[in-house]
Scaffold this motif. Sequence first.
Motif, PDB file in Angstrom:
ATOM      1  N   SER A 122      18.552 149.047  -8.897  1.00 39.18           N
ATOM      2  CA  SER A 122      18.022 149.259 -10.238  1.00 39.18           C
ATOM      3  C   SER A 122      18.758 148.379 -11.247  1.00 39.18           C
ATOM      4  O   SER A 122      19.985 148.446 -11.358  1.00 39.18           O
ATOM      5  N   ILE A 123      18.007 147.558 -11.979  1.00 40.81           N
ATOM      6  CA  ILE A 123      18.626 146.722 -13.008  1.00 40.81           C
ATOM      7  C   ILE A 123      19.212 147.598 -14.109  1.00 40.81           C
ATOM      8  O   ILE A 123      20.310 147.336 -14.618  1.00 40.81           O
ATOM      9  N   ARG A 124      18.468 148.646 -14.468  1.00 39.61           N
ATOM     10  CA  ARG A 124      18.959 149.535 -15.533  1.00 39.61           C
ATOM     11  C   ARG A 124      20.275 150.181 -15.125  1.00 39.61           C
ATOM     12  O   ARG A 124      21.223 150.225 -15.926  1.00 39.61           O
TER      13      ARG A 124
ATOM     14  N   VAL B 130      19.870 150.364 -22.845  1.00 38.90           N
ATOM     15  CA  VAL B 130      19.442 149.538 -21.705  1.00 38.90           C
ATOM     16  C   VAL B 130      17.977 149.816 -21.384  1.00 38.90           C
ATOM     17  O   VAL B 130      17.192 148.895 -21.097  1.00 38.90           O
TER      18      VAL B 130
ATOM     19  N   LEU C 133      14.979 147.064 -21.547  1.00 39.90           N
ATOM     20  CA  LEU C 133      14.158 146.704 -20.389  1.00 39.90           C
ATOM     21  C   LEU C 133      12.694 147.085 -20.570  1.00 39.90           C
ATOM     22  O   LEU C 133      11.882 146.868 -19.660  1.00 39.90           O
TER      23      LEU C 133
ATOM     24  N   ILE D 166      10.060 144.425 -19.782  1.00 33.70           N
ATOM     25  CA  ILE D 166       9.832 144.189 -18.344  1.00 33.70           C
ATOM     26  C   ILE D 166       8.841 145.215 -17.805  1.00 33.70           C
ATOM     27  O   ILE D 166       7.923 144.871 -17.049  1.00 33.70           O
ATOM     28  N   ARG D 167       9.014 146.479 -18.217  1.00 36.57           N
ATOM     29  CA  ARG D 167       8.070 147.507 -17.773  1.00 36.57           C
ATOM     30  C   ARG D 167       6.676 147.225 -18.316  1.00 36.57           C
ATOM     31  O   ARG D 167       5.669 147.471 -17.642  1.00 36.57           O
TER      32      ARG D 167
ATOM     33  N   ALA E 233      10.904 139.159 -26.761  1.00 43.18           N
ATOM     34  CA  ALA E 233      11.391 139.161 -25.372  1.00 43.18           C
ATOM     35  C   ALA E 233      11.499 137.721 -24.890  1.00 43.18           C
ATOM     36  O   ALA E 233      10.848 137.320 -23.928  1.00 43.18           O
TER      37      ALA E 233
ATOM     38  N   LEU F 122      12.280 136.905 -21.255  1.00 45.73           N
ATOM     39  CA  LEU F 122      11.220 137.033 -20.252  1.00 45.73           C
ATOM     40  C   LEU F 122      10.324 135.808 -20.183  1.00 45.73           C
ATOM     41  O   LEU F 122       9.533 135.672 -19.256  1.00 45.73           O
TER      42      LEU F 122
END
Length: 447
Positions: free
Chosen positions: A3-5, A175, A179, A182-183, A206, A209
């Motif tokens: 998990s990045i988070r 965080v 993120l 991204i979601r 963003a 991204l």
Amino acid sequence: MSSIRLRLFVILALASTVVWSLAAGWVYVRTQHEVERVLDARLIEASRMVSSLLSSGDVARVPSDAAALASATSRTSYARQLSCQIWSLDGALIGRSDGAPGSRLTTAATGFSETVIDGERWRVYAVENREAGVRVLVGDNLGMRDHLVQSVIAGLIAPAGLGLLAMAGLIWMSVGRGLAPIRSVTRAIAARDADDLTPVMTPEAADELKPFTDALNGLIGRLDAARQRESQFISAAAHELRTPLAGLRVQAQIAAAAKDKTVRDGALAQMTESVDRTARLVSQLLEMSRSEALSSTLEERRWIPLADLWPDLIKRAGDHPGIAIHRPGPLSLHAQPHPLSVILGNLLSNAATYAESRVEVRLEADGHLTRLIVEDDGPGVGFSDLTSLGHRFFRAANARPGGNGLGLSIAQACARAQGWRMDYARSALGGLRVDLIMPVTDVRAEV
């Protein structure tokens, strides 16, 4: 940790913990230093105060007063932290505060010193009063000092712990918010239909991204182009197959209806020719499909002497009476065997088909590149058609009948899979010149 988070949370939480720990260590050291400085100043102040009182009164009456003063001083702080002793200069104990040890606090005449009495460490300040004939000793229990510092630190730990917990919660939420783009992109891609190949939009605010969405859009663009090429390929293949099959059907009808043997034999000959053309087209279509799926990992590249490959290349080029094919000097090429055979075989076949009398294959150095040149003395290709050579099913205006326009495109696809490229130009011999351009590291001249 996938998990990045969670990974970002752990990294930030560890960094925050390290910073807070260093800050707590610095506070502890500074607090201990300041407490010691303040308490040392109190020792000096208390001892000098007792000494001044002794100087102003009768020595015979002072001991009880001095002891009471020292005892009162100690009661304003921690129990038994501060103790006072009054000694005569000849070594007799005149008086002491409540709770002060019976043993002499220090043997030092004046100033600071440290001693251990009954297992307890003391820091003592001594003042010698010659006017009163006494020596005043005021001591501080170092265990109580440490307890005082620990109490200060303990008072800081509770808010610090709560602060760390609050910071951990804020980091987790931050965080998650960070993120969110991204979601958003993930949901947008997941909701797409398989046929939707429009570019993916980067969410506002963003910028990080953007490289990802740019790369994804590049992949989508290449996929769209591949699907278009596939659609064009299927359409062109269907068209090319329909022509010989339609001719085959007509000739079969003619043969079935003909009563004259000559007419029937001619129709059967045309049928055989149509079948051969269809078989050749199917074979080339399969070769095209295989060449576009080539990968350097499918077959090991190795050094292949051109002399070992030449008989097979001449066979692939076909039988062309009166056409001399001149090969270059001894050399080896670093490539996969099958693609190399397809590339050179198709180039020689194309050149021999259009040549008047000769086909030449030679090698030229071009800086860090090497050109393997295949040219013929045929009619050549018009300048307007040069840019379209290598496209599937493309046939030049002066192309001879019987071809399908796949030979050069198959060779070009195989060359691209090897990391090479092909250029087309008018030959000095009058015909077409094809340059197979390779890195010098893929060509080795044999001695």
